[in-house]
Design a protein around this motif. Structure first.
Motif, PDB file in Angstrom:
ATOM      1  N   VAL A   1       0.883  -1.170   0.000  1.00 43.13           N
ATOM      2  CA  VAL A   1       0.000   0.000   0.000  1.00 43.13           C
ATOM      3  C   VAL A   1       0.922   1.222   0.000  1.00 43.13           C
ATOM      4  CG1 VAL A   1      -1.795   1.273   1.212  1.00 43.13           C
ATOM      5  CG2 VAL A   1      -1.806  -1.231   1.241  1.00 43.13           C
ATOM      6  N   PRO A   2       1.109   1.875  -1.128  1.00 41.02           N
ATOM      7  CA  PRO A   2       2.176   2.869  -1.264  1.00 41.02           C
ATOM      8  C   PRO A   2       1.930   4.130  -0.443  1.00 41.02           C
ATOM      9  CG  PRO A   2       0.807   2.849  -3.230  1.00 41.02           C
ATOM     10  CD  PRO A   2       0.341   1.704  -2.376  1.00 41.02           C
ATOM     11  N   GLY A   3       3.018   4.663   0.117  1.00 38.41           N
ATOM     12  CA  GLY A   3       2.933   5.888   0.907  1.00 38.41           C
ATOM     13  C   GLY A   3       2.497   7.087   0.098  1.00 38.41           C
ATOM     14  N   MET A   4       2.654   7.011  -1.222  1.00 42.57           N
ATOM     15  CA  MET A   4       2.304   8.146  -2.081  1.00 42.57           C
ATOM     16  C   MET A   4       0.803   8.455  -2.051  1.00 42.57           C
ATOM     17  SD  MET A   4       2.496   6.217  -5.780  1.00 42.57           S
ATOM     18  CE  MET A   4       3.925   5.253  -5.353  1.00 42.57           C
ATOM     19  N   ILE A   5      -0.015   7.509  -1.540  1.00 39.60           N
ATOM     20  CA  ILE A   5      -1.463   7.755  -1.529  1.00 39.60           C
ATOM     21  C   ILE A   5      -1.929   8.456  -0.257  1.00 39.60           C
ATOM     22  CG2 ILE A   5      -1.858   5.702  -2.947  1.00 39.60           C
ATOM     23  CD1 ILE A   5      -3.137   4.451  -0.405  1.00 39.60           C
ATOM     24  N   ASN A   6      -0.999   8.873   0.614  1.00 36.34           N
ATOM     25  CA  ASN A   6      -1.393   9.429   1.917  1.00 36.34           C
ATOM     26  C   ASN A   6      -2.401  10.570   1.807  1.00 36.34           C
ATOM     27  OD1 ASN A   6       0.075   7.609   3.384  1.00 36.34           O
ATOM     28  ND2 ASN A   6       1.879   8.905   3.579  1.00 36.34           N
ATOM     29  N   LYS A   7      -2.238  11.437   0.806  1.00 38.31           N
ATOM     30  CA  LYS A   7      -3.165  12.562   0.661  1.00 38.31           C
ATOM     31  C   LYS A   7      -4.547  12.130   0.169  1.00 38.31           C
ATOM     32  CE  LYS A   7      -0.023  16.490   0.152  1.00 38.31           C
ATOM     33  NZ  LYS A   7       0.323  17.672  -0.689  1.00 38.31           N
ATOM     34  N   LEU A   8      -4.656  10.875  -0.273  1.00 32.94           N
ATOM     35  CA  LEU A   8      -5.935  10.370  -0.765  1.00 32.94           C
ATOM     36  C   LEU A   8      -6.652   9.511   0.270  1.00 32.94           C
ATOM     37  CD1 LEU A   8      -4.899   9.272  -4.387  1.00 32.94           C
ATOM     38  CD2 LEU A   8      -5.797  11.489  -3.646  1.00 32.94           C
ATOM     39  N   ARG A   9      -6.011   9.253   1.402  1.00 38.06           N
ATOM     40  CA  ARG A   9      -6.559   8.300   2.376  1.00 38.06           C
ATOM     41  C   ARG A   9      -7.965   8.674   2.834  1.00 38.06           C
ATOM     42  NH1 ARG A   9      -4.002   4.316   5.035  1.00 38.06           N
ATOM     43  NH2 ARG A   9      -1.903   3.811   4.296  1.00 38.06           N
ATOM     44  N   SER A  10      -8.224   9.946   2.991  1.00 34.91           N
ATOM     45  CA  SER A  10      -9.537  10.361   3.497  1.00 34.91           C
ATOM     46  C   SER A  10     -10.658  10.121   2.481  1.00 34.91           C
ATOM     47  CB  SER A  10      -9.507  11.842   3.889  1.00 34.91           C
ATOM     48  OG  SER A  10      -9.226  12.648   2.756  1.00 34.91           O
ATOM     49  N   TYR A  11     -10.287   9.917   1.217  1.00 38.90           N
ATOM     50  CA  TYR A  11     -11.299   9.647   0.187  1.00 38.90           C
ATOM     51  C   TYR A  11     -11.600   8.147   0.059  1.00 38.90           C
ATOM     52  CZ  TYR A  11      -9.990  14.382  -1.266  1.00 38.90           C
ATOM     53  OH  TYR A  11      -9.725  15.731  -1.298  1.00 38.90           O
ATOM     54  N   ILE A  12     -10.729   7.313   0.660  1.00 41.13           N
ATOM     55  CA  ILE A  12     -10.795   5.857   0.479  1.00 41.13           C
ATOM     56  C   ILE A  12     -11.449   5.209   1.691  1.00 41.13           C
ATOM     57  CG2 ILE A  12      -9.403   3.763   0.154  1.00 41.13           C
ATOM     58  CD1 ILE A  12      -7.216   5.585  -1.082  1.00 41.13           C
ATOM     59  N   SER A  13     -12.287   4.206   1.450  1.00 37.49           N
ATOM     60  CA  SER A  13     -12.868   3.415   2.543  1.00 37.49           C
ATOM     61  C   SER A  13     -11.914   2.259   2.880  1.00 37.49           C
ATOM     62  CB  SER A  13     -14.230   2.851   2.124  1.00 37.49           C
ATOM     63  OG  SER A  13     -15.166   3.882   1.916  1.00 37.49           O
TER      64      SER A  13
END
Length: 432
Positions: free
Chosen positions: A344-356
């Motif tokens: 689970v790549p760290g690059m998605i951190n700014k998208l975490r709040s959009y993901i369930s």
């Protein structure tokens, strides 16, 4: 900044995203671009051992199971390389792993939508514009360029797993099977080598070491906590579980039930191929000719509890769990075949709040391979979905079907036909 808004931006170019890129190359209505930080395509390079085979038939290439006429098929690769007749005379469905890697490298070089040496360092979402921002760093110049994409597809694969007790010792003498070829010369100089684990990768490493043992004279050990060195389930009807039918059947269950089912299916993906076991047994037999001392030890039913340095050696602390009997084994080199975990790549951190996310921190994934999001755009995903889509999630034979589903959803029409039934058996009792 590249101001074009791409229909789809791919993060990572392993076989699954490479397949998607190849299928999209024939569909001009979708503008796509894929990035990977590696300087070129390279599929598990540390395990491209001569003699190892792909575990699926050659038809599980990048495109054939969706479009046999696609120019990126394995047969067209053979034609372009003038290898059709040698393959014809080979009379095999499976192919060398090294050739599969070469085939993918050929396709990756031909595809204009795949870019290597480009590391995606950050993903963000612009709510007002309803598009993603993809920050990409050139690994050579270190310059960063930003791209815009309506949708994303994540294909970042998996990471090698080293148990905690090994991690502080990781290096030239203690390493994961994924690093085998780069450390093979070290093994040739060792006086003793121990392989831990009994999956396909561990077996292939052990086989290669066994081939060279009579030349280099090292003590060779193989330890597994399993009750035996077990064969992978490869019967014709069993492998129908690697089918779209079974994926659809599995998906309908609650997450608790899925986890229970998945835990019972280890020999569909964790065992050793029958031809590898046969090779190993033949080598053991040949090593024993004339009553020679083999200096080869295969230990089953044994869990490794820890490992520590002991001078120039490593002391492996073991427990035979059926007897509950502790013992130690010393080795100069230790090779760990304890599998991989989803990245689970760290690059998605700014998208975490959009993901369930589920209660174990895993993606919640829709049936058509979209992450469950609270925004109108889509993130399709190839890795980290075994919990949602089952045992075939990492199987190359299902890659093309998954990409058919993704493309159909992305375009909003059935570009590739999806059928209700692909296999002979029924998994679901609903029809009765």
């Amino acid at each position: 900044m590249d101001n074009k808004v791409y229909d789809l931006v791919g993060v990572g170019v392993g076989p699954f995203n490479l397949s998607l890129a190849a299928l999209l190359d024939e569909l001009p209505e979708v503008e796509s671009v894929f990035f990977d930080q590696k300087p070129h395509f390279d599929w598990h390079p540390g395990m491209l051992i001569v003699g190892t085979r792909l575990q699926v038939p050659f038809m599980a290439d990048l495109v054939t199971l969706a479009d046999p006429t696609n120019p990126y098929s394995f047969l067209n690769y053979l034609s372009q390389k003038n290898r059709l007749y040698p393959f014809y005379f080979l009379q095999r469905l499976d192919i060398p792993r090294r050739e599969y890697n070469d085939y993918c490298q050929w396709a990756a070089k031909e595809l204009k939508n795949c870019h290597f040496g480009k590391k995606v360092v950050e993903l963000d979402y612009i709510e007002k514009g309803e598009y993603f921002i993809i920050s990409v760093q050139d690994i050579h110049t270190e310059e960063t360029t930003t791209y815009k994409g309506k949708h994303l597809v994540i294909g970042t694969g998996s990471d090698p797993v080293m148990p905690e007790s090994y991690q502080s010792l990781s290096g030239e003498n203690v390493f994961h099977t994924s690093q085998f070829l780069e450390r093979q010369d070290r093994c040739r100089k060792a006086k003793s080598i121990t392989v831990v684990g009994s999956g396909q990768s561990a077996a292939e490493v052990f086989r290669e070491l066994l081939k060279e043992r009579m030349m280099h004279h090292y003590q060779l050990n193989w330890i597994t906590r399993s009750r035996s060195f077990l064969s992978m389930e490869e019967s014709k009807l069993s492998v129908e579980q690697f089918s779209p039918d079974y994926v659809n059947y599995f998906y309908q269950f609650s997450q608790e039930k899925k986890d229970e089912i998945f835990a019972s299916q280890d020999l569909l993906y964790k065992g050793i191929s029958s031809h590898t076991i046969t090779d190993i047994y033949n080598l053991l037999y040949e090593n024993s000719v004339s009553g020679q001392e083999m200096n080869v030890d295969l230990q089953v039913l044994t869990e490794v509890k820890g490992i520590k340095e002991k001078g120039e050696l490593y002391e492996i602390q073991c427990n035979q769990w059926q007897q509950n009997k502790a013992f130690t084994q010393e080795s100069e080199v230790v090779i760990v075949g304890t599998g991989y975990r989803p990245n689970v790549p760290g690059m998605i951190n700014k998208l975490r709040s959009y993901i369930s996310w589920d209660d174990q921190g895993r993606y919640e994934v829709e049936a058509d391979y979209r992450l469950r999001l609270n925004i109108p755009n889509q993130i399709y995903v190839h890795s980290g979905i075994s919990h949602s889509h089952g045992v075939g999630s990492t199987n190359l034979g299902l890659a093309v079907h998954r990409n058919k589903v993704i493309i159909n959803h992305l375009i909003g029409k059935e570009v590739f036909p999806i059928y209700d039934k692909y296999v002979f058996q029924n998994f679901d009792a609903e029809k009765y």
